[in-house]
Design an enzyme around this catalytic site. Structure first.
Site, mmCIF file in Angstrom:
data_model
loop_
_atom_site.group_PDB
_atom_site.id
_atom_site.type_symbol
_atom_site.label_atom_id
_atom_site.label_comp_id
_atom_site.label_asym_id
_atom_site.label_seq_id
_atom_site.Cartn_x
_atom_site.Cartn_y
_atom_site.Cartn_z
ATOM 1 N N SER A 149 0.840 -1.190 0.000
ATOM 2 C CA SER A 149 0.000 0.000 0.000
ATOM 3 C C SER A 149 0.881 1.248 0.000
ATOM 4 C CB SER A 149 -0.947 -0.032 1.201
ATOM 5 O OG SER A 149 -1.964 0.916 1.081
ATOM 6 N N ASP A 315 -8.301 -6.551 -5.169
ATOM 7 C CA ASP A 315 -7.920 -5.245 -4.623
ATOM 8 C C ASP A 315 -8.476 -4.169 -5.551
ATOM 9 O OD1 ASP A 315 -6.740 -2.949 -3.669
ATOM 10 O OD2 ASP A 315 -4.700 -3.754 -3.619
ATOM 11 N N HIS A 348 -7.637 -5.571 -0.751
ATOM 12 C CA HIS A 348 -6.385 -4.840 -0.551
ATOM 13 C C HIS A 348 -5.599 -5.348 0.650
ATOM 14 C CE1 HIS A 348 -3.551 -1.555 -0.726
ATOM 15 N NE2 HIS A 348 -3.855 -1.176 0.491
#
Length: 379
Positions: A149, A315, A348
């Protein structure tokens, strides 16, 4: 939760840091943790970058909050990032709230917490600050820089700015710029915080109040984006909290509502609201395309870094297509790059949960890269 920040390990960098916004920090603190031991040739160092809600306590127990490290399944003895083999470093980002200089720390000009007087920072600023930590540790070149991320954004930015300082990189579940959707989610979160009366224009440190409700709602909004529709449906569906009946109220009738509230208010106990504003803004400003006149390949021109790009099929915050764009840019300049898209329902957050294929991919890449790096150093 009563958090004792005196337990944080940090160094003070007595050198000016020129920020992208034009301001300069004359000196700054970097809070960090290390795991494992640095070998004699200094060829086993891995710099891990944390995500928005993370900190320097990657594994084991966070001795400040008492919580488990955020990557306990990945970093440790015998795990994919094996601390019997590798020396793992992780720093709290500039602007963070776990000891590095940020809005909750003391402004030397006023002897009060910075609050909104803290300058707006970027991913580039975060990465530049962490090179000083590597210098302090005597590490000229890491085996790898990696993260998921926002951690993946930092890895990309590091490789663009300092390609000579790492042998390899694993950007995970990230993108080379923030999409309009991501910016919108972050703005929703920031507005939730700033709408809380206790926020007090960022001066809540002085009143002793905390914008708990605003920060909790911000975290709830963010948490929805970390999960996939399939994951939410399979885990919660329309299951009720109690029995089969509706309460006909605005309490948490559904289990998914209760889950989000728990996640939101648990977050308030360990994170600073102003840091949330600053870090989400840094993510919004991240744009390697714009920094290179729209040509992402220029960000990595002449790089010798070996890349492994990892994405997850469900994601929707940082899609597989965004990862492919990075791969295409690297391929166009002949960089060494491998790409793995892992099929999962975990969205995610897949890099933070039990994903065996992810573990295998990460371990395989690092182990093979370590052998290559050792061979290079022995020449």
């Amino acid at each position: 939760m009563n958090i004792d920040y005196s337990k944080v390990k940090k160094i003070t960098i007595n050198a000016p840091l020129k920020l992208d916004c034009g301001e300069t920090l004359e000196k700054f603190d970097i809070a960090y943790e290390t795991y494992g031991n640095l070998d004699e040739t200094k060829s086993n160092a891995i710099l891990v970058f944390h995500a928005l809600s993370g900190d320097q306590f990657v594994t084991g127990t966070n001795n400040v909050t008492g919580r488990e490290g955020w990557w306990n399944q990945v970093v440790g003895s015998g795990l994919p990032i094996d601390t019997d083999k590798y020396f793992v470093i992780c720093a709290n980002v500039l602007g963070g709230c776990m000891g590095s200089t940020g809005p909750k720390e003391i402004n030397p000009k006023t002897n009060k917490p910075y609050g909104l007087d803290f300058p707006v920072i970027t991913i580039k600023d975060m990465v530049s600050a962490q090179t000083h930590l590597l210098d302090f540790l005597g590490i000229k070149k890491t085996l790898s820089v990696l993260g998921g991320s926002m951690g993946g954004m930092q890895a990309l930015q590091f490789c663009s700015l300092y390609p000579e300082r790492t042998f390899s990189s694993v950007p995970i579940a990230c993108a080379a710029s923030h999409s309009a959707q991501n910016i919108a989610f972050n703005e929703l979160a920031r507005q939730a915080i700033m709408a809380d009366p206790n926020w007090d224009s960022g001066n809540y440190f002085l009143s002793g109040k905390v914008p708990r409700n605003g920060l909790a709602v911000a975290r709830m909004a963010g948490h929805i984006s970390y999960l996939s529709e399939q994951g939410l449906q399979s885990r919660f569906g329309r299951k009720l909290q109690e029995g089969d009946g509706l309460n006909f109220s605005f309490d948490a009738d559904f289990q998914v509502e209760s889950y989000l509230k728990y996640q939101g208010y648990a977050f308030v106990d360990r994170f600073d609201a102003n840091s949330y504003l600053y870090i989400t803004r840094a993510m919004d400003y991240f744009d390697l395309y714009k920094l290179n006149n729209g040509d992402l390949s220029k960000a990595f021109k002449n790089t010798n870094v070996k890349f492994c790009i990892i994405s997850f099929s469900t994601d929707w915050l940082y899609t597989t297509e965004e990862s492919k764009k990075i791969v295409i840019a690297l391929n166009s300049i002949g960089a060494q790059v491998s790409f793995v898209n892992i099929v999962t329902n975990n969205g995610h957050d897949s890099f933070l949960v039990n994903e065996p294929e992810f573990f295998q991919t990460l371990k395989g890449f690092l182990d093979s890269t370590y052998e290559d790096f050792k061979n290079e150093n022995s020449r």
